[in-house]
Design an enzyme around this catalytic site. Structure first.
Site, PDB file in Angstrom:
ATOM      1  N   HIS A 110       0.817  -1.216   0.000  1.00  0.00           N
ATOM      2  CA  HIS A 110       0.000   0.000   0.000  1.00  0.00           C
ATOM      3  C   HIS A 110       0.850   1.265   0.000  1.00  0.00           C
ATOM      4  O   HIS A 110       0.341   2.349  -0.262  1.00  0.00           O
ATOM      5  CB  HIS A 110      -0.999  -0.009   1.162  1.00  0.00           C
ATOM      6  CG  HIS A 110      -0.406   0.178   2.518  1.00  0.00           C
ATOM      7  ND1 HIS A 110      -0.180  -0.867   3.388  1.00  0.00           N
ATOM      8  CD2 HIS A 110      -0.008   1.288   3.173  1.00  0.00           C
ATOM      9  CE1 HIS A 110       0.315  -0.394   4.519  1.00  0.00           C
ATOM     10  NE2 HIS A 110       0.435   0.905   4.406  1.00  0.00           N
ATOM     11  N   ASP A 140       0.323  -7.634   1.440  1.00  0.00           N
ATOM     12  CA  ASP A 140       0.765  -6.244   1.601  1.00  0.00           C
ATOM     13  C   ASP A 140       2.280  -6.132   1.563  1.00  0.00           C
ATOM     14  O   ASP A 140       2.884  -5.342   2.291  1.00  0.00           O
ATOM     15  CB  ASP A 140       0.213  -5.645   2.895  1.00  0.00           C
ATOM     16  CG  ASP A 140       0.268  -4.121   2.895  1.00  0.00           C
ATOM     17  OD1 ASP A 140       0.318  -3.533   1.799  1.00  0.00           O
ATOM     18  OD2 ASP A 140       0.272  -3.521   3.987  1.00  0.00           O
ATOM     19  N   GLY A 211       4.028   6.664   8.176  1.00  0.00           N
ATOM     20  CA  GLY A 211       5.401   6.805   7.709  1.00  0.00           C
ATOM     21  C   GLY A 211       6.276   5.651   8.139  1.00  0.00           C
ATOM     22  O   GLY A 211       7.313   5.386   7.540  1.00  0.00           O
ATOM     23  N   ASN A 212       5.897   4.931   9.205  1.00  0.00           N
ATOM     24  CA  ASN A 212       6.608   3.720   9.619  1.00  0.00           C
ATOM     25  C   ASN A 212       6.287   2.533   8.715  1.00  0.00           C
ATOM     26  O   ASN A 212       7.008   1.532   8.717  1.00  0.00           O
ATOM     27  CB  ASN A 212       6.239   3.324  11.048  1.00  0.00           C
ATOM     28  CG  ASN A 212       7.020   4.070  12.097  1.00  0.00           C
ATOM     29  OD1 ASN A 212       6.451   4.881  12.831  1.00  0.00           O
ATOM     30  ND2 ASN A 212       8.308   3.823  12.190  1.00  0.00           N
ATOM     31  N   SER A 213       5.197   2.614   7.969  1.00  0.00           N
ATOM     32  CA  SER A 213       4.744   1.482   7.184  1.00  0.00           C
ATOM     33  C   SER A 213       5.815   1.012   6.209  1.00  0.00           C
ATOM     34  O   SER A 213       6.407   1.797   5.484  1.00  0.00           O
ATOM     35  CB  SER A 213       3.494   1.844   6.401  1.00  0.00           C
ATOM     36  OG  SER A 213       2.983   0.715   5.753  1.00  0.00           O
ATOM     37  N   LEU A 268      -7.349 -24.734  -0.469  1.00  0.00           N
ATOM     38  CA  LEU A 268      -8.003 -25.979  -0.105  1.00  0.00           C
ATOM     39  C   LEU A 268      -9.426 -26.022  -0.639  1.00  0.00           C
ATOM     40  O   LEU A 268      -9.893 -27.075  -1.089  1.00  0.00           O
ATOM     41  CB  LEU A 268      -7.987 -26.144   1.418  1.00  0.00           C
ATOM     42  CG  LEU A 268      -8.501 -27.451   1.996  1.00  0.00           C
ATOM     43  CD1 LEU A 268      -7.715 -28.641   1.436  1.00  0.00           C
ATOM     44  CD2 LEU A 268      -8.394 -27.433   3.518  1.00  0.00           C
ATOM     45  N   GLY A 269     -10.145 -24.897  -0.541  1.00  0.00           N
ATOM     46  CA  GLY A 269     -11.494 -24.831  -1.105  1.00  0.00           C
ATOM     47  C   GLY A 269     -12.591 -25.207  -0.134  1.00  0.00           C
ATOM     48  O   GLY A 269     -13.531 -25.926  -0.493  1.00  0.00           O
ATOM     49  N   VAL A 270     -12.469 -24.713   1.113  1.00  0.00           N
ATOM     50  CA  VAL A 270     -13.523 -24.947   2.101  1.00  0.00           C
ATOM     51  C   VAL A 270     -13.896 -23.635   2.765  1.00  0.00           C
ATOM     52  O   VAL A 270     -13.082 -22.729   2.880  1.00  0.00           O
ATOM     53  CB  VAL A 270     -13.083 -25.958   3.191  1.00  0.00           C
ATOM     54  CG1 VAL A 270     -12.911 -27.346   2.611  1.00  0.00           C
ATOM     55  CG2 VAL A 270     -11.811 -25.496   3.892  1.00  0.00           C
ATOM     56  N   VAL A 271     -15.155 -23.549   3.177  1.00  0.00           N
ATOM     57  CA  VAL A 271     -15.607 -22.466   4.047  1.00  0.00           C
ATOM     58  C   VAL A 271     -15.649 -23.044   5.452  1.00  0.00           C
ATOM     59  O   VAL A 271     -16.214 -24.124   5.669  1.00  0.00           O
ATOM     60  CB  VAL A 271     -16.993 -21.940   3.636  1.00  0.00           C
ATOM     61  CG1 VAL A 271     -17.455 -20.842   4.586  1.00  0.00           C
ATOM     62  CG2 VAL A 271     -16.948 -21.417   2.201  1.00  0.00           C
ATOM     63  N   ILE A 272     -15.028 -22.337   6.407  1.00  0.00           N
ATOM     64  CA  ILE A 272     -14.866 -22.911   7.740  1.00  0.00           C
ATOM     65  C   ILE A 272     -15.477 -22.010   8.805  1.00  0.00           C
ATOM     66  O   ILE A 272     -15.772 -20.839   8.560  1.00  0.00           O
ATOM     67  CB  ILE A 272     -13.379 -23.150   8.062  1.00  0.00           C
ATOM     68  CG1 ILE A 272     -12.563 -21.859   7.878  1.00  0.00           C
ATOM     69  CG2 ILE A 272     -12.823 -24.280   7.225  1.00  0.00           C
ATOM     70  CD1 ILE A 272     -11.105 -21.981   8.250  1.00  0.00           C
TER      71      ILE A 272
END
Length: 469
Positions: A110, A140, A211-213, A268-272
């Site tokens: 960012h 990020d 500014g630390n980012s 993996l393809g799961v909703v947890i």
């Protein structure tokens, strides 16, 4: 004589107390001298914008949406009342650090997002334009390259060995004040934050400000263990909660960016869902731990391996899953095409399932992937349920189940079931018809909670149900 001895001892105690206290605190001077030359300030020249292109404050919007005041990325420019500019000019947005003598630099995505030019100011006051090798929004992390050699660079440590309570130090350019040093301790590890499922953040109380980012987080050995990235704030400034990307994650990302310019993550393809205490009891677990599979996505690695709704994932590649948020962190770091083992409990039995991990799709692809009928009275639960219509199947992407038409006083109401909930599984058995649902209800135990899987307005979840309650 005794009075003289007591007085002498008291005097020595008073004189020695400051020395003992100072000896207990770390001395950061040598660390700062050694590490500072490899820390850089990063400015960008944004792409040309018109004077009426939107709010003047970079905090006003994030990806075209309103940013909650309580939690936000915090280095998209400052101050809050920055004037709008028709002609772009360099803006000091953040920090970074050199990781190799031939000029590779790590910072946050960012910090350099939507930049036409990225300018890096070195410790010796040279300003060099940097090439963006690659940038990864999900973690990020961004990798830059300077056209220079024999540059000072940091020593890379490991974030695996971080312990809560240890001292850490940050160097960066808060509000444009270059090479500002702040110190604190590690407050927690493997934190999951909103919209950051694939980064197990390091939480610290190091004073971090705009500014630390992108700047480094050091341990007492002078090694980089993280990249400062986010804060939790009500005011836009530091409030004691800072979050850093673990350096192990950042280096894995940077290696892929250097090699291919993109990042491939495991999928993996799961909703947890999290396992509550009541759900743990209903699934036969000794304690609440793991991640409940509430949905297996079509054509996913999980479906191909035979994972099912109602499985509780307790381990991945031999690593325990304590919280549901632990699973995306671990899966995302596995290279696509690699075989992994998933430890689950199904029907009270613990088994291990081999899964060939896939490539995490784009967010848009993931989103794309998800007359009065006869009614029956279910007296025991206080429910009236109906068959699932084809319109409901299409609208909510549900293959089978029954729809809650009415909720009366009883165990179902106590569990929180609502009208229009779609019941797809009860006590480990898939529900396809009203008659089958009625049969399963008749066999339910009354001495313990059982899991019931529902789909509520497209969102799948498990809730604990006590038939005898």
């Amino acid at each position: 004589m005794k009075k003289m001895s007591f007085a002498l001892g008291l005097t020595l105690l008073i004189l020695l107390t400051p020395l003992v206290a100072s000896a207990a605190l770390p001395d950061f001077k040598s660390l700062v001298r050694e590490a500072s030359p490899a820390v850089v300030n990063i400015s960008t020249i944004p792409k040309t914008i018109s004077s009426d292109s939107g709010p003047g404050s970079p905090f006003d919007q994030f990806d075209g949406q309103e940013v909650p005041e309580i939690f936000r990325h915090f280095f998209r420019g400052f101050p809050e009342n920055a004037p709008r500019q028709q002609r772009p000019s360099p803006r000091s947005l953040g920090s970074g650090f050199i990781i190799s003598e031939d000029g590779y630099v790590l910072t946050n995505h960012h910090v350099i997002q939507d930049a036409e030019k990225v300018i890096v100011r070195l410790n010796d006051r040279r300003e060099l334009e940097a090439e963006v090798v690659g940038s990864d929004p999900r973690s990020d992390v961004a990798l830059l390259k300077l056209d220079a050699v024999q540059l000072p660079y940091v020593r890379i440590g490991s974030s695996r060995d971080i312990e809560v309570g240890e001292w850490v130090l940050a160097i960066g350019s808060p509000f444009g004040f270059d090479y500002s040093v702040t110190a604190g301790i590690v407050s927690a590890t493997e934190r999951s934050l909103a919209n950051d499922s694939y980064v197990p953040f390091i939480q610290t109380d190091v004073a971090i400000n705009p500014g630390n980012s992108g700047g480094p987080l050091f341990n007492l050995d002078g090694e980089v263990i993280g990249i400062n990235s986010q804060i939790y704030t009500r005011s836009g400034g530091f409030m004691g909660l800072s979050f850093a990307i673990p350096i192990d994650v950042a280096m894995e990302v940077s290696d892929q960016l250097r090699d291919t310019g993109t990042v491939a993550r495991g999928w993996l393809g799961v909703v947890i869902q999290e396992v509550s205490r009541d759900l743990a009891e209903s699934f036969g677990l000794d304690k609440p731990a793991g991640a409940v599979v509430v949905q297996v996505m079509p054509d996913s690695p999980a479906q191909g391996a035979g994972l099912k709704e109602g499985d509780v994932i307790l381990s991945f590649n031999g690593n325990d899953i304590y919280l549901s948020s632990d699973l995306p962190h671990q899966v995302g770091r596995v290279r696509p095409g690699t075989e992994a083992s998933v430890g689950i409990i199904r029907g009270g039995e613990r088994i291990s399932i081999p899964v060939t991990i896939g490539l995490l799709p784009d967010p848009d692809q993931l989103i794309a992937a998800s007359g009065q009928p006869e009614q029956a009275q279910v007296d025991d639960l206080g429910l009236v349920v109906s068959p699932l219509t084809s319109e409901q199947q299409t609208r909510w992407n549900v293959r089978a189940g029954v729809v809650v038409a009415e909720v009366r006083d009883g165990p179902a109401a106590a569990a929180g079931l609502m009208v229009d909930d779609i019941i797809t599984m009860l006590n480990g058995e898939r529900i396809e018809t009203v008659d089958q649902f009625d049969e399963v209800v008749a066999r339910l135990p009354e001495d313990r909670a059982v899991p019931i899987r529902i789909v509520r307005r497209g969102n799948a979840m498990f809730i604990p149900l006590r038939p005898g309650g």
